[in-house]
Design a protein around this motif. Structure first.
Motif, PDB file in Angstrom:
ATOM      1  N   SER A  90       0.688  -1.264  -0.063  1.00  0.00           N
ATOM      2  CA  SER A  90      -0.056  -0.186   0.007  1.00  0.00           C
ATOM      3  C   SER A  90       0.529   1.067  -0.227  1.00  0.00           C
ATOM      4  O   SER A  90       0.140   2.006  -0.329  1.00  0.00           O
ATOM      5  N   THR A 146      11.204  -2.315   4.464  1.00  0.00           N
ATOM      6  CA  THR A 146      10.012  -3.072   4.284  1.00  0.00           C
ATOM      7  C   THR A 146       9.550  -4.927   4.228  1.00  0.00           C
ATOM      8  O   THR A 146      10.213  -5.112   3.733  1.00  0.00           O
ATOM      9  N   TRP A 199      11.570  -1.945   9.237  1.00  0.00           N
ATOM     10  CA  TRP A 199      10.062  -2.731   9.566  1.00  0.00           C
ATOM     11  C   TRP A 199      10.414  -4.046   9.713  1.00  0.00           C
ATOM     12  O   TRP A 199      10.010  -3.989   8.275  1.00  0.00           O
ATOM     13  N   GLN A 255      11.999  -1.202  13.701  1.00  0.00           N
ATOM     14  CA  GLN A 255      10.217  -0.714  13.718  1.00  0.00           C
ATOM     15  C   GLN A 255       9.742  -2.719  14.093  1.00  0.00           C
ATOM     16  O   GLN A 255       9.763  -2.971  13.398  1.00  0.00           O
ATOM     17  N   GLY A 291       5.715  -3.474  14.263  1.00  0.00           N
ATOM     18  CA  GLY A 291       4.803  -3.167  14.745  1.00  0.00           C
ATOM     19  C   GLY A 291       4.658  -1.282  14.359  1.00  0.00           C
ATOM     20  O   GLY A 291       4.845  -0.905  13.634  1.00  0.00           O
ATOM     21  N   GLY A 292       3.605  -1.278  14.625  1.00  0.00           N
ATOM     22  CA  GLY A 292       3.046   0.196  14.468  1.00  0.00           C
ATOM     23  C   GLY A 292       2.864   0.797  13.102  1.00  0.00           C
ATOM     24  O   GLY A 292       2.241  -0.133  12.251  1.00  0.00           O
ATOM     25  N   ASP A 293       2.589   2.817  13.243  1.00  0.00           N
ATOM     26  CA  ASP A 293       2.529   2.762  11.789  1.00  0.00           C
ATOM     27  C   ASP A 293       3.446   2.946  10.449  1.00  0.00           C
ATOM     28  O   ASP A 293       4.540   3.440  11.499  1.00  0.00           O
ATOM     29  N   VAL A 294       3.102   3.675   9.781  1.00  0.00           N
ATOM     30  CA  VAL A 294       4.076   3.729   8.651  1.00  0.00           C
ATOM     31  C   VAL A 294       4.858   5.707   8.731  1.00  0.00           C
ATOM     32  O   VAL A 294       4.230   6.160   9.341  1.00  0.00           O
ATOM     33  N   PRO A 295       6.293   5.115   9.284  1.00  0.00           N
ATOM     34  CA  PRO A 295       6.971   6.633   9.870  1.00  0.00           C
ATOM     35  C   PRO A 295       6.621   6.985   8.668  1.00  0.00           C
ATOM     36  O   PRO A 295       6.797   6.797   7.895  1.00  0.00           O
TER      37      PRO A 295
END
Length: 540
Positions: free
Chosen positions: A253, A277, A305, A324, A326-330
């Motif tokens: 995405s 990623t 990530w 990183q 988890g979490g949101d897209v940095p």
């Protein structure tokens, strides 16, 4: 007090009905079958074929097959020249590891319209996915009697034959499809895929070129082509072609215009934050971590990530700035999936990444895990006999069935004197360790292995890893440990063709099947190699 009935579709207006259908479609795709069923039920049978079709899927997902079958069959009869909804059931249910339910749903449809050859195709497909090749072939043969020489049925039959190990028969069937439909891109691609698996790269690549001429923007065909190029050792072209995977549904995405470009003289990444990623399996990430130091040497801020199982291993890779989980897209300037790293660096001196070892184990953990290993003077041999089934992803699931063995197949290794067999097996195959073959003593420290960092530490106390083609092979190889890879007949592109060594890991030896599914000669050769290692230790 009475409750009024919901308005019928014709009284709701087209925009409201469209909204209901869109919502139902989204929920079916997410596997929320019972909620969709309950929401659609008041509007069924009132003239909107979309509602009835989606309700059929929802009934099937709720295991109400007798209610699902009439709705799905009616939809099929209204479009006799189109793909049968049974195929959609198979594809959808596979994503949720519901293949037995898909079989039951398809059989319920077949009972209503036994002469519809399209349903036989769908049933043959799901049976093949479940590894029931004899049943699949029988169903498809019946479909061919109903609809002789149908290209789709012949394609499915050839796939089933190939999965059963009948490669020559499968080749002939794919070729017969091409005689019927010479420009059939799917048949060209399927035949090319089989030839590549049989280590006939030039023939495969010729066919892929023909398939691409017919369907130049078909992402799956282009991805298959890239795998054949990589297996043939044509890395530069293969990495570029491999980017077609990003056009497959639900692959990423992140914005394509921010994808890291090839790093040439005009691309300056100094001070740029590059988000790298996780993409597919753990083995892919472990293999491509070799490219991170090259980015850091060019001044990039590398932000990895990754899954939590890789966090600590990644933190010790040279040049990693941020890890990183988890979490949101940095925030980032560029992003790059791990598998795209070699494409970005292909025109540089770092085209193959840093040399082994580019991973390291935690010294404190190495000392801790060494206490889990026997100290009796024998050779400590790590053993992994199964991969990860990944049942929600059909291609990976079918590959795992071929790359994985069983602990029973490893029984001859118990007769090798002078070795300790140490299980590193995790996942569903690990259950076999509770009932090892007769005479096998299997040390099992896996309760103390919580992530790849723990496994890396334990590996430093092993003399050799014996494993099928799974992520621990890449971990051991990247650490510079000795590996005996038990490889399947139609091997992964990473191990190239006709080689017993690896361009990626210098201490890895490939021991490959001579025949699909036959592990006996492989295990015998592993035993010979272990006996030689024992003799070398004793003479030393």
């Amino acid at each position: 007090m009475t409750r009024s009935s919901p308005p019928s579709p014709e009284h709701l207006g087209p925009s409201v009905v469209d909204a209901i259908v869109r919502r139902a479609y989204a929920e079916v795709q997410e596997g929320r079958f019972e909620a969709t069923r309950d929401a659609l039920l008041p509007y069924s049978g009132q003239g909107d074929h979309r509602v009835d079709l989606l309700l059929g899927f929802a009934y099937a997902g709720s295991r109400q097959f007798d209610l699902a079958a009439p709705l799905l069959v009616n939809a099929a009869l209204a479009n006799v020249g189109a793909k049968h909804p049974a195929h959609d059931v198979v594809e959808l249910f596979a994503r949720f590891d519901m293949r037995p339910d898909a079989e039951r749903a398809v059989r319920a449809m077949l009972a209503l319209t036994p002469e519809d050859a399209r349903i036989h195709d769908a049933l043959g497909d799901v049976l093949c996915q479940m590894g029931r090749f004899d049943d699949a072939i029988g169903v498809l043969e019946h479909g061919l009697r109903l609809r002789p020489y149908n290209p789709l049925t012949l394609n499915l039959m050839a796939i089933a034959r190939a999965e059963r190990g009948e490669t020559e028969t499968a080749l002939a069937m794919f070729q017969s499809v091409l005689k019927l439909t010479p420009n059939n891109a799917s048949a060209l691609s399927n035949l090319a895929c089989l030839l590549s698996a049989l280590n006939r790269p030039e023939e495969a690549l010729d066919l892929y070129r023909s398939a691409i001429a017919e369907k130049p923007t078909d992402a799956q065909i282009r991805l298959n082509h890239s795998v054949a190029l990589l297996k043939a050792g044509r890395f530069a072209q293969g990495w570029s072609e491999h980017e077609w995977r990003l056009k497959l549904p639900n692959h990423t995405s992140l914005p394509q215009d921010k994808l890291l470009p090839p790093i040439g003289p005009d691309v300056d990444i100094r001070g740029k934050r590059i988000l790298i990623t996780q993409e597919e399996g753990l083995g892919d990430t472990l293999m491509y971590l070799r490219f991170i130091p090259a980015l850091a040497r060019r001044g990039a801020i590398t932000h990895l990530w990754v899954p939590d199982s890789l966090e600590h291993v990644c933190r010790r890779v040279e040049g990693v700035a941020i890890v990183q989980v988890g979490g949101d897209v940095p925030p980032f300037d560029w992003h790059c999936p791990f598998i795209s790293l070699p494409r970005a660096l292909v025109g540089t001196p770092d085209a193959m990444g840093d040399p082994v070892p580019y991973l390291s184990a935690d010294p404190t953990k190495v000392a801790e895990k060494s206490r889990l290993l026997p100290r009796n003077g024998k050779l400590n041999v790590g053993l992994v006999w199964g991969g990860s089934p990944r049942p929600h992803h059909t291609p990976a699931h079918m590959v795992d069935r071929k790359r994985s063995a069983s602990l029973a197949a490893m029984a001859p290794l118990a007769a090798v004197e002078g070795v300790n067999l140490i299980s590193l097996q995790k996942g569903p195959y690990a259950r076999e360790a509770f009932d090892p073959p007769e005479g096998m003593r299997l040390y099992d420290p896996t309760d103390e292995l919580h992530d790849m960092d723990d496994t890396a530490a334990l590996m430093m106390g092993l003399d050799v890893l014996v494993s099928v083609d799974t992520s621990v092979v890449h971990l051991a190889g990247a650490l510079g440990r000795r590996v005996l890879l038990m490889d399947r007949f139609d091997n992964c592109w990473r191990w190239l063709s006709g080689r017993e060594d690896s361009v990626w890991y210098p201490d890895l030896t490939i021991i490959r099947q001579d025949r699909l599914g036959d592990w006996s000669p492989v295990v015998e050769r592993v035993g010979v190699a272990l006996r030689k290692m024992v003799a070398e230790r004793q003479s030393a």
